[in-house]
Design a protein around this motif. Structure first.
Motif, PDB file in Angstrom:
ATOM      1  N   ARG A 181     -12.699  -3.842   0.063  1.00  0.00           N
ATOM      2  CA  ARG A 181     -13.066  -5.202   0.471  1.00  0.00           C
ATOM      3  C   ARG A 181     -14.543  -5.519   0.341  1.00  0.00           C
ATOM      4  O   ARG A 181     -14.911  -6.675   0.350  1.00  0.00           O
ATOM      5  CB  ARG A 181     -12.676  -5.425   1.950  1.00  0.00           C
ATOM      6  N   MET A 189     -10.005   0.843   2.844  1.00  0.00           N
ATOM      7  CA  MET A 189      -9.960  -0.619   3.012  1.00  0.00           C
ATOM      8  C   MET A 189     -11.359  -1.211   2.917  1.00  0.00           C
ATOM      9  O   MET A 189     -11.559  -2.252   2.297  1.00  0.00           O
ATOM     10  CB  MET A 189      -9.357  -0.986   4.373  1.00  0.00           C
ATOM     11  N   MET A 190     -12.322  -0.522   3.541  1.00  0.00           N
ATOM     12  CA  MET A 190     -13.690  -1.038   3.541  1.00  0.00           C
ATOM     13  C   MET A 190     -14.238  -1.055   2.106  1.00  0.00           C
ATOM     14  O   MET A 190     -14.838  -2.038   1.669  1.00  0.00           O
ATOM     15  CB  MET A 190     -14.565  -0.172   4.442  1.00  0.00           C
ATOM     16  N   THR A 207       0.853  -1.198   0.000  1.00  0.00           N
ATOM     17  CA  THR A 207       0.000   0.000   0.000  1.00  0.00           C
ATOM     18  C   THR A 207       0.883   1.240   0.000  1.00  0.00           C
ATOM     19  O   THR A 207       2.025   1.210   0.462  1.00  0.00           O
ATOM     20  CB  THR A 207      -0.911   0.070   1.252  1.00  0.00           C
ATOM     21  N   PRO A 231      -6.254   7.999   9.867  1.00  0.00           N
ATOM     22  CA  PRO A 231      -6.498   6.543   9.856  1.00  0.00           C
ATOM     23  C   PRO A 231      -7.931   6.197   9.442  1.00  0.00           C
ATOM     24  O   PRO A 231      -8.161   5.135   8.850  1.00  0.00           O
ATOM     25  CB  PRO A 231      -6.248   6.117  11.313  1.00  0.00           C
ATOM     26  N   ALA A 232      -8.880   7.107   9.714  1.00  0.00           N
ATOM     27  CA  ALA A 232     -10.276   6.836   9.322  1.00  0.00           C
ATOM     28  C   ALA A 232     -10.404   6.784   7.795  1.00  0.00           C
ATOM     29  O   ALA A 232     -11.211   6.018   7.257  1.00  0.00           O
ATOM     30  CB  ALA A 232     -11.205   7.904   9.900  1.00  0.00           C
ATOM     31  N   GLU A 233      -9.601   7.595   7.093  1.00  0.00           N
ATOM     32  CA  GLU A 233      -9.630   7.571   5.627  1.00  0.00           C
ATOM     33  C   GLU A 233      -9.036   6.263   5.099  1.00  0.00           C
ATOM     34  O   GLU A 233      -9.526   5.689   4.124  1.00  0.00           O
ATOM     35  CB  GLU A 233      -8.868   8.763   5.043  1.00  0.00           C
ATOM     36  N   GLN A 234      -7.973   5.806   5.753  1.00  0.00           N
ATOM     37  CA  GLN A 234      -7.411   4.502   5.357  1.00  0.00           C
ATOM     38  C   GLN A 234      -8.438   3.398   5.568  1.00  0.00           C
ATOM     39  O   GLN A 234      -8.593   2.502   4.727  1.00  0.00           O
ATOM     40  CB  GLN A 234      -6.164   4.186   6.186  1.00  0.00           C
ATOM     41  N   ALA A 235      -9.153   3.484   6.695  1.00  0.00           N
ATOM     42  CA  ALA A 235     -10.167   2.461   6.997  1.00  0.00           C
ATOM     43  C   ALA A 235     -11.291   2.503   5.960  1.00  0.00           C
ATOM     44  O   ALA A 235     -11.783   1.456   5.524  1.00  0.00           O
ATOM     45  CB  ALA A 235     -10.721   2.683   8.407  1.00  0.00           C
ATOM     46  N   ARG A 236     -11.665   3.714   5.542  1.00  0.00           N
ATOM     47  CA  ARG A 236     -12.714   3.835   4.534  1.00  0.00           C
ATOM     48  C   ARG A 236     -12.258   3.198   3.211  1.00  0.00           C
ATOM     49  O   ARG A 236     -13.014   2.475   2.559  1.00  0.00           O
ATOM     50  CB  ARG A 236     -13.060   5.317   4.313  1.00  0.00           C
TER      51      ARG A 236
END
Ligand SMILES: Nc1nc2c(ncn2[C@@H]2O[C@H](COP(=O)(O)OP(=O)(O)OP(=O)(O)O)[C@@H](O)[C@H]2O)c(=O)[nH]1
Ligand SMILES: [Zn+2]
Length: 219
Positions: free
Chosen positions: A218, A214-215, A197, A207-212
């Motif tokens: 996936r 990833m979501m 990545t 980190p919330a943007e990274q999580a978004r």
């Protein structure tokens, strides 16, 4: 295709530079590019080296075919990511939320063994000064995939090229790939997938943007 014959030190410099506008098409100084006939003769040498008879009927045209196939598989050396990403559309009705293109399939070749890397790239960005045509994101993947690569360098080069051309508020790249040099030979582990990545801008800061990202990749 010049880079194929460049000394490693020269080629490393090219890779480090790749993605900068105008600098990722390989050329310029370096050893003389072999002629097509010399490239075909090299294939014939390899055929003899593996124990084949290049004169038998099924193989007489193989050196020509292999060189032609290499032109296609390694076409990225003659391409420039800045040209691919040249056209930015600014009239998008103020749209500035995430743009994600996922599952961009690609074929590359590892620089250690020259065997295939088969994978998918996922690219997301937050537009700042406009958007690019969606196909151009896939094209830029191929500009770099159609060269000898490591997955890490491929990831970084795609990221640098898009950041340079588009200057987005944030850019996230994920590459998932299977390396045939690990599957067909050596350690012989089929199905192992490598994930790399590269996050920049808001994706690096939040980190919330990274999580978004990833979501969305996936889901
Ligand atoms: N980091 C990284 N390594 C890669 C990539 N593609 C292939 N490799 C690795 O490059 C390494 C080259 O290792 P060497 O020991 O020089 O070569 P080798 O003797 O053929 O190694 P084995 O594959 O372990 O048989 C191997 O571990 C490969 O798995 C890649 O994209 N990124
Ligand atoms: Zn390899």
């Amino acid at each position: 295709m010049d880079a194929v014959v460049k000394p490693l030190s020269a080629r490393k410099a090219v890779v480090a530079d790749a993605g900068k506008p105008g600098s990722d098409s390989v050329g310029g100084k370096g050893p003389r590019r072999p002629t097509r006939a010399e490239a075909e003769a090299a294939v014939e040498t390899l055929l003899r080296w593996i124990g084949e008879n290049p004169a038998r009927e099924g193989l007489v045209d193989t050196p020509r075919r292999v060189v032609k196939a290499y032109e296609e598989l390694f076409a990225g050396y003659g391409e420039n990511s800045a040209e691919v990403l040249d056209r930015v559309f600014e009239e998008v009705e103020g749209y500035s939320d995430i743009v994600l293109v996922r599952d961009i399939s690609f074929f590359s070749h590892c620089e250690h063994h020259m065997v295939p890397i088969i994978g998918k790239a996922h690219i997301a960005y937050y537009p700042a000064r406009g958007v690019v045509g969606l196909s151009k994101l896939a094209r830029v993947v191929d500009v770099f995939a159609r060269r000898l690569q490591t997955q890490e360098a491929l990831t970084a080069q795609i990221s640098d090229a898009i950041n340079d051309a588009l200057q987005p508020r944030g850019l996230a790249i994920m590459i998932e790939a299977e390396h045939m040099c690990m599957a067909m030979r050596g350690i012989q582990k089929q199905g192992a997938s490598t994930i790399t990545t590269r996050f920049s801008g808001v994706f690096a800061d939040d980190p919330a943007e990274q999580a978004r990202f990833m979501m969305l990749v996936r889901e």
